[in-house]
Design an enzyme around this catalytic site. Structure first.
Site, PDB file in Angstrom:
ATOM      1  N   LEU A 115       1.377   1.376   1.794  1.00 46.10           N
ATOM      2  CA  LEU A 115       2.686   0.996   1.266  1.00 46.10           C
ATOM      3  C   LEU A 115       3.603   0.763   2.454  1.00 46.10           C
ATOM      4  O   LEU A 115       3.505   1.451   3.473  1.00 46.10           O
ATOM      5  CB  LEU A 115       3.270   2.110   0.382  1.00 46.10           C
ATOM      6  N   ASP A 116       4.512  -0.199   2.331  1.00 46.72           N
ATOM      7  CA  ASP A 116       5.516  -0.392   3.378  1.00 46.72           C
ATOM      8  C   ASP A 116       6.256   0.920   3.621  1.00 46.72           C
ATOM      9  O   ASP A 116       6.407   1.737   2.704  1.00 46.72           O
ATOM     10  CB  ASP A 116       6.540  -1.456   2.951  1.00 46.72           C
ATOM     11  N   MET A 117       6.747   1.107   4.827  1.00 45.18           N
ATOM     12  CA  MET A 117       7.452   2.339   5.158  1.00 45.18           C
ATOM     13  C   MET A 117       8.612   2.590   4.197  1.00 45.18           C
ATOM     14  O   MET A 117       8.842   3.713   3.750  1.00 45.18           O
ATOM     15  CB  MET A 117       7.983   2.277   6.592  1.00 45.18           C
TER      16      MET A 117
ATOM     17  N   ARG B 102       8.240  -8.148  -2.288  1.00 44.18           N
ATOM     18  CA  ARG B 102       9.533  -8.428  -1.664  1.00 44.18           C
ATOM     19  C   ARG B 102       9.735  -9.938  -1.517  1.00 44.18           C
ATOM     20  O   ARG B 102      10.842 -10.463  -1.715  1.00 44.18           O
ATOM     21  CB  ARG B 102       9.620  -7.725  -0.308  1.00 44.18           C
TER      22      ARG B 102
ATOM     23  N   THR C 180       8.927   1.529   1.118  1.00 45.88           N
ATOM     24  CA  THR C 180       8.492   1.640  -0.277  1.00 45.88           C
ATOM     25  C   THR C 180       8.037   3.065  -0.567  1.00 45.88           C
ATOM     26  O   THR C 180       7.349   3.687   0.226  1.00 45.88           O
ATOM     27  CB  THR C 180       7.330   0.666  -0.561  1.00 45.88           C
TER      28      THR C 180
END
Length: 463
Positions: free
Chosen positions: A294-296, A406, A298
């Site tokens: 997961l993105d940081m 996104r 998110t």
């Protein structure tokens, strides 16, 4: 809460300790006055089985049993003439309360009398009417005094985290935006046991908590229960470093917080991540244990493997598209038009502006996403207090491209996107002070790599 560690080994030792209490070889000792509300009620007895590593090659590691009881009014101790280590043939430590009963009583004393007087008057008025302004004012005064007393008590509590650093209950309350936990938070077995283990650099092997006492509607004597939702779920994620939604011998599912990396980045400042924290708790986990990322910014569900075979099988499931995921997001504005749809957007890395992704009809990889509009709502900025209308969206991605959701949100409608970035998106929109990226991995379904059963995990967003 889901039990964060295996229970089997510790359960054997909790049952053994209860047997020794009933035989009179160990005692539950009252160390402070017992309130009328608690009189005759049972308590939780917790055991943490730990491993103390050898300091050098000439020594052997050893197992250590940590015990604690819930609350701060009772302690376990040996009966007269008994040597507890001989009873277990192990090193046994009875972990005391984090804060002494005397300190708690002193913190409560200042407002205690006035709270009781207010309660007496409120009870009298309630016999007549609970709708009078006087009744409401008195209730409000009592709540304010009770909160003031709770804050004084909570300021006394400090825990040792997974990394050996200290964190106070006040620090944790700040992370919950000032929302106070229930009275007694910090007095359950799990935070006492884990804080002691982390302070003394012990490796956790197993943890179990057993209810001991008269049967109630919610608990039966001699039965094991996970750490409580009311108090432990409020503080344990910050003590352990991660919130565990599910674990077994092969996999762990965590609820990643926003702002924490999934895997380590380049540089010393980017070593802290979910993988590193998981290996602190489960040292047997592979160096690369995250099955996906997961993105940081998110938050939400992340699946990790505890052995190479589980990691390989789950990677294959992701590659074959057998894993189903759902995300919740807040779009920074009102999404007009239809209430659901299907997006197929070609995009790629902007090599001159990493890690930004850009639309590219010729060279881009296709990101496929289904979306569903849930509702339009008002979002208030926690710092500025400004309010604005946003759109709550459910996303179901069918591919796993970098920044896929996104980009799908922010890409213009003319190019096939939704045309509104996600709230707090610093790359494709704007992130104001007091905001975070409002994107949360809320559901995942996959086949267990060993048992083959369908695993379905759910995590509600905190927005």
């Amino acid at each position: 809460m889901f039990p964060p560690f295996p229970q089997e080994s510790a359960r054997h030792y909790t049952q053994k300790l209860i047997s020794l209490i009933e035989e009179g070889k160990l005692e539950l000792v009252q160390v402070s006055r017992e309130s009328q509300e608690r009189k005759g009620q049972g308590l939780m007895i917790g055991c943490l089985v730990c491993w103390k590593k050898a300091l050098n090659a000439s020594e052997k590691g050893k197992r250590i049993l940590l015990y604690a009881v819930s609350g701060n009014s009772k302690l376990i101790k040996e009966a007269s003439g008994v040597q507890v280590n001989k009873l277990f043939n192990e090193e046994v430590i009875f972990v005391p309360s984090l804060v002494s009963p005397e300190k708690v009583d002193n913190a409560l004393a200042q407002n205690d009398k006035e709270i009781h007087l207010l309660t007496d008057e409120i009870n009298k008025l309630s016999l007549v009417s609970k709708t009078t302004q006087r009744y409401k004012d008195l209730c409000q005064q009592r709540t304010a005094l009770t909160d003031e007393s709770l804050k004084k008590v909570f300021s006394l509590y400090k825990f040792t985290r997974f990394d050996g650093k200290e964190i106070s209950l006040n620090n944790i309350i700040e992370k919950h935006h000032g929302k106070l936990p229930p009275a007694g938070t910090g007095d359950c077995c799990a935070p006492k046991l884990l804080s002691y283990a982390f302070e003394h650099n012990l490796e956790v092997v197993s943890m179990d908590e057993v209810y001991y006492g008269r049967n109630t509607v919610h608990k039966l004597n001699g039965f094991s229960y996970p750490p409580c939702d009311e108090r432990c779920s409020y503080i344990l994620p910050d003590i352990m470093g991660i919130e565990i939604l599910y674990q077994d011998k092969d996999i762990v599912i965590v609820n990643k917080e926003s702002g924490l990396l999934s895997v380590p980045g380049k540089g010393e400042e980017k070593k802290d991540c979910v993988e590193a924290r998981l290996r602190k708790l489960f040292p047997q986990a592979p160096l690369q244990c995250a099955v996906h990322r997961l993105d940081m910014e998110t938050s939400g569900i992340l699946v990790l493997a505890l052995n190479p075979d589980a990691h390989r099988i789950l990677n294959e499931e992701f590659a074959r598209g057998l894993v189903q995921k759902k995300y919740i997001a807040l779009l920074d504005g009102i999404l007009y038009g239809k209430n659901e749809g299907h997006l197929e957007l070609p995009f790629r890395l902007d090599t001159e502006n990493r890690p930004h992704q850009i639309y590219d009809a010729e060279n881009g990889n296709l990101g496929i996403t289904d979306w569903k509009k849930i509702r339009v709502e008002v979002l208030e900025n926690s710092v500025s207090g400004l309010k604005k209308k946003v759109t709550r969206i459910e996303f179901q991605p069918h591919t796993g491209r970098t920044h896929q959701l996104r980009v799908a949100s922010s890409c213009s409608k003319e190019l096939g996107g939704l045309g509104i970035p996600i709230v707090g998106d610093s790359l494709y929109g704007q992130c104001l002070q007091g905001q975070r990226l409002m994107l949360h991995a809320a559901e995942i379904s996959f086949w267990h790599p060993v048992s083959g059963e369908l695993i379905h995990a759910v995590s509600k967003p905190d927005f």
